[in-house]
Design an enzyme around this catalytic site. Structure first.
Site, PDB file in Angstrom:
ATOM      1  N   SER A  20       0.849  -1.188   0.000  1.00 55.90           N
ATOM      2  CA  SER A  20       0.000   0.000   0.000  1.00 55.90           C
ATOM      3  C   SER A  20       0.885   1.238   0.000  1.00 55.90           C
ATOM      4  O   SER A  20       1.608   1.497   0.966  1.00 55.90           O
ATOM      5  CB  SER A  20      -0.900   0.001   1.235  1.00 55.90           C
ATOM      6  OG  SER A  20      -1.610   1.212   1.293  1.00 55.90           O
ATOM      7  N   HIS A  45      -1.348  -1.140  -4.231  1.00 55.01           N
ATOM      8  CA  HIS A  45      -2.604  -0.658  -3.650  1.00 55.01           C
ATOM      9  C   HIS A  45      -2.476   0.850  -3.422  1.00 55.01           C
ATOM     10  O   HIS A  45      -1.496   1.314  -2.843  1.00 55.01           O
ATOM     11  CB  HIS A  45      -2.858  -1.392  -2.341  1.00 55.01           C
ATOM     12  CG  HIS A  45      -4.118  -1.026  -1.654  1.00 55.01           C
ATOM     13  ND1 HIS A  45      -5.339  -1.599  -1.969  1.00 55.01           N
ATOM     14  CD2 HIS A  45      -4.376  -0.148  -0.646  1.00 55.01           C
ATOM     15  CE1 HIS A  45      -6.282  -1.094  -1.179  1.00 55.01           C
ATOM     16  NE2 HIS A  45      -5.724  -0.210  -0.374  1.00 55.01           N
ATOM     17  N   ASP A  47      -4.364   4.288  -1.982  1.00 55.80           N
ATOM     18  CA  ASP A  47      -5.432   4.775  -1.112  1.00 55.80           C
ATOM     19  C   ASP A  47      -5.805   6.200  -1.472  1.00 55.80           C
ATOM     20  O   ASP A  47      -4.989   7.115  -1.357  1.00 55.80           O
ATOM     21  CB  ASP A  47      -4.963   4.725   0.342  1.00 55.80           C
ATOM     22  CG  ASP A  47      -4.906   3.301   0.852  1.00 55.80           C
ATOM     23  OD1 ASP A  47      -5.902   2.588   0.698  1.00 55.80           O
ATOM     24  OD2 ASP A  47      -3.862   2.911   1.387  1.00 55.80           O
ATOM     25  N   MET A  49      -8.201   9.254  -0.459  1.00 49.52           N
ATOM     26  CA  MET A  49      -9.004   9.738   0.679  1.00 49.52           C
ATOM     27  C   MET A  49      -9.434  11.173   0.420  1.00 49.52           C
ATOM     28  O   MET A  49      -8.687  11.951  -0.173  1.00 49.52           O
ATOM     29  CB  MET A  49      -8.170   9.694   1.955  1.00 49.52           C
ATOM     30  CG  MET A  49      -7.617   8.321   2.280  1.00 49.52           C
ATOM     31  SD  MET A  49      -6.665   8.393   3.811  1.00 49.52           S
ATOM     32  CE  MET A  49      -6.003   6.732   3.867  1.00 49.52           C
ATOM     33  N   HIS A  78      -8.203   2.154  -4.197  1.00 47.84           N
ATOM     34  CA  HIS A  78      -9.163   2.039  -3.090  1.00 47.84           C
ATOM     35  C   HIS A  78      -9.721   3.426  -2.793  1.00 47.84           C
ATOM     36  O   HIS A  78      -9.026   4.280  -2.247  1.00 47.84           O
ATOM     37  CB  HIS A  78      -8.414   1.447  -1.886  1.00 47.84           C
ATOM     38  CG  HIS A  78      -9.209   1.378  -0.633  1.00 47.84           C
ATOM     39  ND1 HIS A  78      -8.636   1.128   0.593  1.00 47.84           N
ATOM     40  CD2 HIS A  78     -10.539   1.525  -0.387  1.00 47.84           C
ATOM     41  CE1 HIS A  78      -9.573   1.115   1.540  1.00 47.84           C
ATOM     42  NE2 HIS A  78     -10.736   1.365   0.964  1.00 47.84           N
ATOM     43  N   MET A 149     -12.023  -4.180   5.378  1.00 46.22           N
ATOM     44  CA  MET A 149     -11.127  -3.343   6.192  1.00 46.22           C
ATOM     45  C   MET A 149     -10.972  -3.998   7.558  1.00 46.22           C
ATOM     46  O   MET A 149     -11.964  -4.344   8.203  1.00 46.22           O
ATOM     47  CB  MET A 149     -11.701  -1.934   6.374  1.00 46.22           C
ATOM     48  CG  MET A 149     -11.797  -1.090   5.121  1.00 46.22           C
ATOM     49  SD  MET A 149     -10.263  -0.895   4.205  1.00 46.22           S
ATOM     50  CE  MET A 149      -9.187  -0.170   5.449  1.00 46.22           C
ATOM     51  N   ASP A 184      -7.324  -5.272   4.399  1.00 44.70           N
ATOM     52  CA  ASP A 184      -6.564  -4.020   4.409  1.00 44.70           C
ATOM     53  C   ASP A 184      -6.548  -3.445   5.818  1.00 44.70           C
ATOM     54  O   ASP A 184      -7.596  -3.116   6.366  1.00 44.70           O
ATOM     55  CB  ASP A 184      -7.245  -3.044   3.426  1.00 44.70           C
ATOM     56  CG  ASP A 184      -6.469  -1.753   3.224  1.00 44.70           C
ATOM     57  OD1 ASP A 184      -5.403  -1.583   3.832  1.00 44.70           O
ATOM     58  OD2 ASP A 184      -6.951  -0.919   2.428  1.00 44.70           O
TER      59      ASP A 184
HETATM   60  C1  DX5 Z   1      -6.057   2.562   5.546  1.00 48.67           C
HETATM   61  C2  DX5 Z   1      -5.681   2.221   4.131  1.00 48.67           C
HETATM   62  C3  DX5 Z   1      -4.652   1.152   4.039  1.00 48.67           C
HETATM   63  C4  DX5 Z   1      -3.351   1.491   4.697  1.00 48.67           C
HETATM   64  C5  DX5 Z   1      -2.953   0.269   5.465  1.00 48.67           C
HETATM   65  O1  DX5 Z   1      -7.127   3.445   5.566  1.00 48.67           O
HETATM   66  O2  DX5 Z   1      -6.803   1.811   3.375  1.00 48.67           O
HETATM   67  O3  DX5 Z   1      -4.437   0.710   2.713  1.00 48.67           O
HETATM   68  O4  DX5 Z   1      -2.305   1.828   3.843  1.00 48.67           O
HETATM   69  O5  DX5 Z   1      -1.841   0.559   6.213  1.00 48.67           O
HETATM   70  P1  DX5 Z   1      -1.187  -0.499   7.187  1.00 48.67           P
HETATM   71  O6  DX5 Z   1      -0.859  -1.703   6.371  1.00 48.67           O
HETATM   72  O7  DX5 Z   1       0.006   0.234   7.703  1.00 48.67           O
HETATM   73  O8  DX5 Z   1      -2.195  -0.792   8.262  1.00 48.67           O
HETATM   74 ZN    ZN Z   2      -6.501   0.765   1.335  1.00 47.14          ZN
END
Ligand code: DX5
Ligand code: ZN
Length: 248
Positions: A20, A45, A47, A49, A78, A149, A184
């Site tokens: 990620s 991956h 992210d 937001m 994502h 999640m 995730d």
């Molecule tokens: C969290 C994200 C994840 C994040 C996970 O909101 O969707 O993809 O990068 O991070 P780790 O693996 O450090 O928990």
């Molecule tokens: Zn994610």
């Protein structure tokens, strides 16, 4: 036109570790991606937001566009945003290979999942840890990836909540054999084996990969731990609270 079929070929390659990028060094993304390619990563991956659905802002369309120009790795996008329907086409044009959105913001997701597939992108449906599995089951046939999640979304580096394993086990019973189960949040060397035992095939890992000096070694270790058959059954309590760091 691209096809969403690439994701089916992952079925035979599981377990697959998806680094990620949230945990990457954003000032050196090219070298981070090169190190992940060298480490055998197949899928990154990403992210996204919006500061509304989650209390944080991260990567957007231009970064995906730039990544697309420098790598052939699959880009698993994502969306942690309140209005995913507005951003499907921009992310598809930017080069996403899969686009995943949350059932909490699209409670009747069939049309959006089909729209993503029609654009040649693999569709994925995501749920937060506390969202009941019943909210997902009516739609699972239209998703190629079901992402659970295991932390409240928004930030990397949190601790995996093992209560989600029940949801994953239920999903496994109800989905097509070629639909992939992804997880995730808090996936690392200590937790990944239990995720695999619950039926997970795709393992998103941020800090679990990037806190290593050697990504190749860490990716290999994670894959091995996700592959290994358990010698005996551990309780979640043992797995998440008392195992020492560096378990192998
Ligand atoms: C969290 C994200 C994840 C994040 C996970 O909101 O969707 O993809 O990068 O991070 P780790 O693996 O450090 O928990
Ligand atoms: Zn994610």
């Amino acid at each position: 036109m691209k096809s969403a079929d690439w994701v089916r070929s992952l079925v035979g390659e599981t377990p697959v570790i998806l680094p990620s990028l949230l945990a990457a060094d954003f000032a050196n993304l090219v070298s981070e991606v090169r190190r992940l390619e060298a480490a055998g990563a197949k899928v990154l991956h990403i992210d996204v937001m919006d500061g509304h659905f989650v209390p944080n802002i991260s990567i957007g369309v231009p970064v995906v566009e730039s990544l697309r120009k420098i790598t052939n790795l699959k880009l698993d996008v994502h969306l942690m945003i309140t209005n995913p329907e507005k951003f499907i086409v921009p992310f598809q044009k930017a080069g996403a290979d899969s686009i995943l959105f949350h059932v909490e913001v699209v409670p009747e997701p069939r049309d959006l999942l089909r729209k993503i597939r029609d654009l040649g992108v693999a569709p994925g449906l995501v749920s937060n840890p506390t969202t009941p599995v019943e909210k997902l089951l009516p739609w699972v046939d239209d998703a190629d990836i079901i992402l659970t999640m295991s932390v409240q979304p928004g930030f990397g580096g949190q601790k995996l909540n093992p209560e989600v394993f029940d949801k994953i086990r239920t999903l496994r019973k109800h989905i097509r054999p070629d639909t992939l189960l992804s997880i995730d949040g808090g996936v690392n060397e200590k937790t990944i084996a239990a995720c695999a035992q619950a039926g997970v095939q795709l393992f998103v890992a941020g800090t679990g990969v990037f806190d290593a000096d050697d990504y190749t070694q860490r990716m290999a270790d994670l894959k091995k731990l996700a592959t290994r058959e358990p010698h005996h059954q551990h309780s979640d309590d043992v797995l998440f609270n008392t195992l020492p760091a560096g378990i192998s």
